[in-house]
Motif scaffolding. Sequence first.
Motif, PDB file in Angstrom:
ATOM      1  N   THR A  14       6.886  -1.494   6.069  1.00  0.00           N
ATOM      2  CA  THR A  14       6.248  -0.543   5.155  1.00  0.00           C
ATOM      3  C   THR A  14       5.143  -1.265   4.405  1.00  0.00           C
TER       4      THR A  14
ATOM      5  N   SER B  65       0.755  -1.809  -0.123  1.00  0.00           N
ATOM      6  CA  SER B  65      -0.636  -1.540  -0.502  1.00  0.00           C
ATOM      7  C   SER B  65      -1.491  -2.714  -0.042  1.00  0.00           C
TER       8      SER B  65
ATOM      9  N   ASP C 238      -1.679   3.158  13.085  1.00  0.00           N
ATOM     10  CA  ASP C 238      -1.035   3.883  11.984  1.00  0.00           C
ATOM     11  C   ASP C 238      -1.896   3.820  10.722  1.00  0.00           C
ATOM     12  N   ILE C 239      -2.351   2.602  10.414  1.00  0.00           N
ATOM     13  CA  ILE C 239      -3.143   2.402   9.186  1.00  0.00           C
ATOM     14  C   ILE C 239      -4.466   3.168   9.284  1.00  0.00           C
TER      15      ILE C 239
ATOM     16  N   ARG D 142      -6.720  10.788   5.161  1.00  0.00           N
ATOM     17  CA  ARG D 142      -6.914  10.889   3.719  1.00  0.00           C
ATOM     18  C   ARG D 142      -8.383  10.965   3.370  1.00  0.00           C
TER      19      ARG D 142
ATOM     20  N   THR E 170      -4.641   2.531   0.716  1.00  0.00           N
ATOM     21  CA  THR E 170      -3.401   2.778   1.472  1.00  0.00           C
ATOM     22  C   THR E 170      -2.193   2.465   0.589  1.00  0.00           C
TER      23      THR E 170
ATOM     24  N   THR F 287       0.679  -0.603  14.637  1.00  0.00           N
ATOM     25  CA  THR F 287       0.532  -0.516  13.185  1.00  0.00           C
ATOM     26  C   THR F 287      -0.924  -0.332  12.776  1.00  0.00           C
TER      27      THR F 287
ATOM     28  N   ASP G 208       2.269   2.639   0.465  1.00  0.00           N
ATOM     29  CA  ASP G 208       3.603   2.912   0.998  1.00  0.00           C
ATOM     30  C   ASP G 208       3.560   3.600   2.360  1.00  0.00           C
ATOM     31  N   LEU G 209       2.880   3.003   3.274  1.00  0.00           N
ATOM     32  CA  LEU G 209       2.737   3.586   4.612  1.00  0.00           C
ATOM     33  C   LEU G 209       3.759   2.970   5.562  1.00  0.00           C
ATOM     34  N   ARG G 210       4.559   3.811   6.162  1.00  0.00           N
ATOM     35  CA  ARG G 210       5.547   3.316   7.120  1.00  0.00           C
ATOM     36  C   ARG G 210       4.859   3.079   8.466  1.00  0.00           C
ATOM     37  N   THR G 211       4.964   1.877   8.973  1.00  0.00           N
ATOM     38  CA  THR G 211       4.340   1.551  10.260  1.00  0.00           C
ATOM     39  C   THR G 211       5.408   1.000  11.193  1.00  0.00           C
TER      40      THR G 211
ATOM     41  N   ASN H  25      -3.967   7.047   9.164  1.00  0.00           N
ATOM     42  CA  ASN H  25      -3.623   7.451   7.797  1.00  0.00           C
ATOM     43  C   ASN H  25      -4.874   7.492   6.918  1.00  0.00           C
TER      44      ASN H  25
END
Lengths: 288, 376
Positions: free
Chosen positions: B339, B342, B306-307, B314, B330, B303, B332-335, B310
């Motif tokens: 999810t 924020s 992932d964060i 961006r 950040t 995760t 609504d990020l699916r990890t 992302n």
Amino acid sequence: MYYVDLLISGVAFGCLYAMATMGLTLVYGLLRILHIAHAALFTLGAFVGVWVFNASGSLIVGLIVAILAAVVMGCLIYRLIYESILSQPPYVPLLASLGVLIFLQDGFRIVFGEEGLTVRHNPFYMANFTIGAFSINVIYIVMAGGALISMAVLAFFANYSRHGIAWRATVSRPLLAANFGVNVIQVRYAAFAAGSALAAIAGVLVALMNNLVEPHSGELISYKGLAIIVLGGLGNMQGAFIASLVLGIAESFGIGLAGRYVDRDAIAAVALIATLMIFPNGIGRART
Amino acid sequence: MMRRIVFLTAMLSACAVTSAPADIIIGMHAPLTGFAAVDGKSARIATEIAIGKINAAGGLLGQKVQLQVFDDQGQGAQAVTIANKIVSDNAAILVIADSYSEPTRAAASIFQAAKMPYISAVASHPDITKVGNYVFRGSQLGEVQGGSTAVHIAKALKKSKVSIVTVDNDYGSSLLNGFKAAMGAQGVTLVGEYSFTMAERQFGSVVAGLRRDNADVIYIGGYWFQGGPLVSQIRAAGITTPIISSGLAAQQFIKIAGPAAEGVMIVDATGDDNANPEYPAFRAALRAQEAEANVFFSEIAHTAVDIAANAIRRAGSTDREKIRDALASTKDLRTMYGTLASYTSGREIIQRMPLSIVKDGKFAASGEMEIWLPAP
């Protein structure tokens, strides 16, 4: 009932400590070595015992192989490490022993893996012995019973057999014993073998209770073992047994009543200091 | 003359090295050796899997991602040395801590001072993110887990008398603080409170106390290597009180506690029922490397990547300040861990909290918990 529970767990652990650290007392009595690597034999016994038990499905077979492995390793430690440095000052074998402990612990890590081993079908998982409102796990009974039986056998052997007499003679007058035809080397091997076997049994029992054996499981008895033999009067078997019981009970009540402030080993240290203030030579008579 | 040629060649080759398209470097520290080596391995392999996936899909900003792994041994002093090295090398653009609270806390202020974005993936002590605006969390705060557990016990389980057993470190004390802060309003009372050290495996005295307490629920906060022996010793003593726990979502816990683990509730874990479509492939990759001992640790390590990925995408740049701003926004990020809705202004995650329960030797999803938040 709470205090009875604490007492039972204290006595069970006291017996276990006695069994696990008897090797330290035997070795110190004969050779004046603080055999701290003994803790690794406890771990070795636990690993081998659990591994063989998982593979064969028989606890007895696991226990026998564990004992054999620990006996061989214990005698090897004497032969390869201690024998050549017996004439050195005491801190030399102590440091060597510490080195062996670290070496073996990392060896276990490499051979058996970092996460250790678990028992696949543990017969003691939910085995309770219940009388009325009172209930204890069978492993506590096995721990206490196993320790008492093995210790009684050892005491009988030491007091009534020819080998036992040779052993006691070697402890008190090594030179004289040798002159009377006692094979001192054989006595030493016997001491390492007996102590290592007891450590292996203790290791397997703790592994069954926790259902886990880790590379550093022996830390349970490593430094505490030194406290026990000092408390017991260095090299004195009865003293060490009493010291183990005292320590087990002190820990159990200490953790129960003040566990949020002190940990297990701190209680051992406090018990050591307190006892030495009252009995400067330990509970039993020291063999100097 | 010869010497001058050699010097020139050296200069030219040095230029060639610096002008080549550099990889994006992400630093990471975890306990690869020492008492938590199993967790460190779980985290390292999960992080490598996550970065491997990114590189296979073309990398970030057109560049390959390179991972620099450091072993903090779970110790603060080691983490400080590592943080100073990463900062002085000045090559990484972001650092992930897959470690315990002590080392993460120790390193956080060094990264903050160097303005290096830092994600504390696992460590849950509240003070870590308070160090400054470059330090972000990857998982749920210890206090939030503890407080939400108190709410869950009162509202969902409809129980009130609780005995609590926590590990004596930053994680355990933040669970305890959260639980105590939340319990009053819920009508929950503590009938017993125990702690144990990291090395403890023998719980005879604690079990004796638990039997005396006769609580409605036992709350355990610790790690698998203590939780396994503790839960099996509780059940072995014939105590059948329901157990809810924080920190035990590791396969190794079930392996140790065996049948005693059945029915134990695990706070903040989806376990084997994770709904992320990439989850089965992730588990297969872990299995292939024999790294399934602590899957929860692996999930949050993945995760963190992932964060980070992302945010870097961006930000559209390797500028650390821009990455920091992107992290803060950040959304609504699916990890692998759920999810991430924020970040709060204090850089804590806002995310739903699942509950799982051990069933037939697996972690089964068991709904969601109401979230309790500490007073700001």
